[in-house]
Scaffold this active site. Structure first.
Site, PDB file in Angstrom:
ATOM      1  CB  SER A 188      27.712 -42.852  54.339  1.00  9.96           C
ATOM      2  OG  SER A 188      28.668 -42.894  53.313  1.00  9.96           O
TER       3      SER A 188
ATOM      4  CE  LYS B  10      27.691 -42.311  49.809  1.00  7.32           C
ATOM      5  NZ  LYS B  10      28.802 -42.944  50.533  1.00  7.32           N
TER       6      LYS B  10
ATOM      7  CB  SER C 153      30.571 -45.398  52.977  1.00  7.38           C
ATOM      8  OG  SER C 153      30.507 -44.650  54.155  1.00  7.38           O
TER       9      SER C 153
END
Ligand code: GLN
Length: 444
Positions: free
Chosen positions: A117, A42, A141
């Site tokens: 997210s 990420k 997330s």
């Protein structure tokens, strides 16, 4: 060729689905998979060779000169980092629509969201065979995008995995975890990223990770979690409970009143912490520089932040600053801390009579971008009502695909007591041997 991915293939996938904020321009072939493997991180996890922008324009151009501990460990274990995945700015979001470097598209239907997210992480895992993604969760997330993209998301116990090299959202909540296609991959990669690290004091005191030795026999299903669900999610979840029963896992309906307060407490705590964390982005240390250095510090700082933070980041700075102010602190921040303790107590109480707690992951299937555009911020926050509570407790949790509706995946979320990741691995292994996870047809 086994496990072969070329940069051309990544470019084609990125054009259609936008999972990457940045991807490798040169790729080592995977002729020897395993031991070699490809992984992504990420964009809020630092790695040399790539920018780390955490989905925010304010970090444009920031190239960390070091690897986050998780990246170092994956690289030392023969992992090849293929790219940094798109995410909501600093993790602020549920649909990945607050991402500054491309809004990822759901591989099952490009008109729909990947969730957030860690949207890019879930998308690339759904798109690529033999891929594992390093993702991060503050309030859901990992679970949310895993559920929307039909892959498996594991959020370990808070402190199990070092956060050194993670760009903070809310330090008391942030956890690095995995998004994978198979339960075997979770078993393979969780031990690699786990363990004490002197560079993250919250990881130092942890019981040894165990991968087996526990067979889950019962799960608690809170009534409160079964309200406000889309009918398709309810039907798939109830069918999953029946399948679990056939596998020897009984479900017990229970009441968990604190679920009604967890969401509000989370948004107070998370924004309070985020608003202080974001103070370091002022156009001086990392990322972008402001144009006019001959003005007062406050003007310079405000100019850079106004131009480079997105709308949701600004909303959270305002919210979090407000809840910490003298006069409001007692009414919001301290009350939210008390609610957090209550939530932990209720989870612990239920775990005394059940091996784990099970709910759907999200109340609906991945929404269309046109639907998201009509949602108010509060409605977006409300979508997190099932993923936020386990994150407040720091307990490990797992989102598993459990059904399909209109070709779109539906997820269920299992929560285990602190440090008991093995219970999640047990259910993941048993569930996956009897459930066919559908991956999208990749045309990219
Ligand atoms: N949707 C939640 C939020 O916006 C969760 C985000 C996260 O876990 N990073 O805060």
């Amino acid at each position: 060729m086994k496990g072969h991915i070329s940069t051309e293939k990544l470019a084609a996938l990125n054009e259609k689905y936008l999972p990457f904020a940045e991807f490798a321009q040169e790729l080592e072939d995977l002729t020897d998979y395993p031991p070699k493997f490809h992984f992504s991180a990420k964009d809020n996890i630092c790695a040399t060779g790539f920018q780390a922008r955490a989905g925010s324009r304010i970090l444009e151009g920031y190239r960390p000169p070091f690897d986050a501990t998780v990246v170092r460990k994956m690289r030392e274990a023969n992992g090849i980092l293929i790219g940094k995945t798109n995410m909501d700015e600093f993790g602020f979001g549920t649909f990945c629509t607050n991402s500054a470097f491309g809004i990822p598209r759901n591989p099952h239907d490009v008109e729909r969201s990947c969730g957030g997210s860690s949207g890019g992480a879930a998308a690339i895992t759904a798109l690529l065979d033999k891929h594992v993604a390093l993702a991060e969760s503050t309030g859901g997330s990992i679970s949310c995008p895993a559920s929307f993209c039909g892959v498996i998301g594991l959020t370990p116990t808070y402190g199990r995995v070092s956060r050194y090299g993670l760009i903070d959202y809310a330090n008391s909540l942030d956890k690095i975890g995995l998004i994978a296609r198979t339960s075997d991959d979770l078993k393979r990669f969780l031990p690699i990223i786990s363990g004490p690290d002197k560079k993250d004091p919250t990881s130092i005191v942890q019981p040894q990770l165990q991968l087996g030795g526990f067979k889950v026999k019962s799960v608690a299903v809170p009534e409160e979690a079964m309200q406000n669900l889309d009918p398709a999610v309810r039907t798939a979840f109830e069918a999953a409970l029946e399948k679990l029963r056939e596998m020897g896992i009984e479900s017990h309906r229970v009441s968990m009143p604190s679920l009604g307060f967890a969401l509000a407490a989370y948004y107070v705590l998370a924004t309070s912490e985020a608003s202080t964390n974001l103070a370091r982005y002022k156009g001086m240390l990392f990322g972008v520089r402001g144009g006019h250095i001959d003005q007062s510090f406050n003007d310079y700082f405000s100019e850079v932040r106004s131009a480079n933070f997105g709308k949701e980041a600004k909303r959270r700075v305002l919210l979090g600053t407000y809840t910490r102010m003298v006069g409001f602190r007692d009414r919001y921040y301290l009350k939210a801390l008390a609610v957090r303790q209550l939530v932990i107590k209720e989870y612990n109480g239920l775990m005394e009579h059940n091996d784990a707690i099970l709910t759907p992951t999200m109340p609906f299937i991945a929404p269309r971008f046109s639907e998201i555009a009509r949602m108010k911020p509060l409605e977006v926050y409300q979508a997190d009502f099932l993923t936020v509570p386990p994150n407040l407790t720091g307990m490990p949790h797992l989102s598993l695909p459990c059904g399909y509706h209109d070709r779109m995946p539906i997820g269920m979320q299992l929560v285990a007591p602190h440090w008991e990741e093995r219970r999640l691995l047990d259910v993941a292994g048993r569930w996956c041997s009897g459930f066919d996870i559908r991956f999208p047809e990749v045309s990219g």
